[in-house]
Structures are given as C-alpha cells and as structure tokens.
Design a protein around this motif. Structure first.
Motif, PDB file in Angstrom:
ATOM      1  N   UNK A 228      65.290 -48.657  61.059  1.00  0.00           N
ATOM      2  CA  UNK A 228      64.004 -48.449  61.894  1.00  0.00           C
ATOM      3  C   UNK A 228      63.051 -48.274  60.909  1.00  0.00           C
ATOM      4  N   UNK A 229      61.899 -49.107  60.806  1.00  0.00           N
ATOM      5  CA  UNK A 229      60.887 -49.015  59.915  1.00  0.00           C
ATOM      6  C   UNK A 229      59.528 -48.450  60.393  1.00  0.00           C
ATOM      7  N   UNK A 230      59.085 -47.255  59.965  1.00  0.00           N
ATOM      8  CA  UNK A 230      57.919 -46.542  60.393  1.00  0.00           C
ATOM      9  C   UNK A 230      56.492 -47.251  59.840  1.00  0.00           C
ATOM     10  N   UNK A 231      55.636 -47.447  60.875  1.00  0.00           N
ATOM     11  CA  UNK A 231      54.434 -48.201  60.398  1.00  0.00           C
ATOM     12  C   UNK A 231      53.485 -47.253  60.855  1.00  0.00           C
ATOM     13  N   UNK A 232      52.377 -46.747  60.712  1.00  0.00           N
ATOM     14  CA  UNK A 232      51.459 -45.778  61.153  1.00  0.00           C
ATOM     15  C   UNK A 232      50.283 -46.479  61.046  1.00  0.00           C
ATOM     16  N   UNK A 233      50.012 -47.663  60.267  1.00  0.00           N
ATOM     17  CA  UNK A 233      48.627 -48.286  60.157  1.00  0.00           C
ATOM     18  C   UNK A 233      48.990 -50.105  60.296  1.00  0.00           C
ATOM     19  N   UNK A 234      47.848 -50.484  60.507  1.00  0.00           N
ATOM     20  CA  UNK A 234      48.205 -51.999  60.845  1.00  0.00           C
ATOM     21  C   UNK A 234      48.211 -52.612  59.484  1.00  0.00           C
TER      22      UNK A 234
END
Length: 179
Positions: free
Chosen positions: A48-54
């Motif tokens: 699972x890869x967390x991305x908080x910005x585009x």
C-alpha cells in the motif's frame, strides 16, 4: 493535515489483523520502499503506497528501475502491470477525491480516507480492489530466513538509535552497512 505516520498508524490499527498478518512500514523490498507491506500466513503480499498530494502521486509513475544485468530501465508501474513485481497486489491510499479513479491504472487498488481534524477520527473506504498481479507467494521470491535476519538486525539497530536519543551512548554502530 494528518501526517503519513499518523495515517499509517490509523490504517494499521483499524484495518489490519496483527495476529494474521506480518505488517511492515517503510520497508525496502526489491527496488522501492513500501509504505505499508502486508504479508499473510501463506505469503500473499499487498503493498500500500500512501500519497497525500497530487504531485507525490504523479511522481510515483516516474520511478524507474535499472536492470543490473542488461542496463535496461523500467518504470515501476510498468513492472507492476506486467506482473514482474514482488507483491501480489498494489494499492494507493489517498485522501478522498484527490485523484479521479479513471486516472489510476486498473492494476492498482484504491483506498481513500477522510480525516476529521476536529475529532481526530479517520475513516477508510475501499473504492476499488487491487488486481492480482501474480500468484507466486512472497516467500517463493524472498529468502524467508534472510528476510527474518535482516528484520531482526533492523529492529536491533532501531532500538539502539532510539535508546541513544534518550541517553548519551558512545559506541560504534556495527549494524550500519558500510559497503
């Protein structure tokens, strides 16, 4: 705004079964670091890869790998989509509505979250299940004994790092890889 570590903690404590799964965070396997790596008892794995910005999301598709033997370069998501990846499944964990699901490749699962800063509650929603990348278990591709030795070595090193932050310890760290 919630921090990655806080989001990781919320996800693991709400969604994961610590009795049934081996759960690692910020774990380097093969060519990239997994924000969350879940391995069940049989060896089925889900990154699972967390991305908080585009911008961070877009940068994930620019990550490349160079084959040591042939010198060829491969993009991370090309490897994943063609089945040449260590994990059985791959998902993104994103803030609600940050990326339209049509802009996320079909091989990727989508987990969105909503974090209420007033109550400090975080909710998770599985928008799309990840596709099965391949059927080989993690332990078929990774030497389990070497994995466990490396894991134990890393935990011991982290213990000394944490203890050293509270106490003045003077010793050479033999656990660092100086090669």
């Amino acid at each position: 705004m919630i921090k990655v570590e806080e989001l990781t903690h919320a996800y693991i404590s709400q969604i994961c079964d610590l009795e049934e799964h081996l759960i690692l965070t910020n774990h380097f396997h093969t060519d990239w670091e997994a924000d969350i790596l879940i391995i069940d008892k049989e060896g089925f794995s889900h990154e699972i890869e967390i991305k908080l910005s585009k911008a961070d999301f877009k940068n994930d598709f620019k990550k490349s790998y160079t084959n040591k033997t042939s010198g060829e370069k491969f993009l991370k998501h090309d490897k994943i989509s063609c089945g040449d990846y260590i994990c059985n499944q791959f998902s993104f964990l994103l803030p609600m509505g940050m990326v339209e699901k049509e802009n996320i490749p079909l091989h990727c699962g989508i987990i969105e979250f909503y974090h209420n800063p007033d109550s400090w509650e975080t909710e998770f929603f599985e928008i799309r299940k990840p596709q099965l990348i391949h059927e080989d278990f993690y332990w078929k591709m990774i030497d389990k004994e070497a994995f466990m030795r490396a894991l134990a070595r890393n935990l011991l090193s982290k213990k000394f790092q944490l203890k050293g932050k509270k106490e003045e310890l003077i010793f050479k760290n033999y656990f660092l890889d100086n090669s």
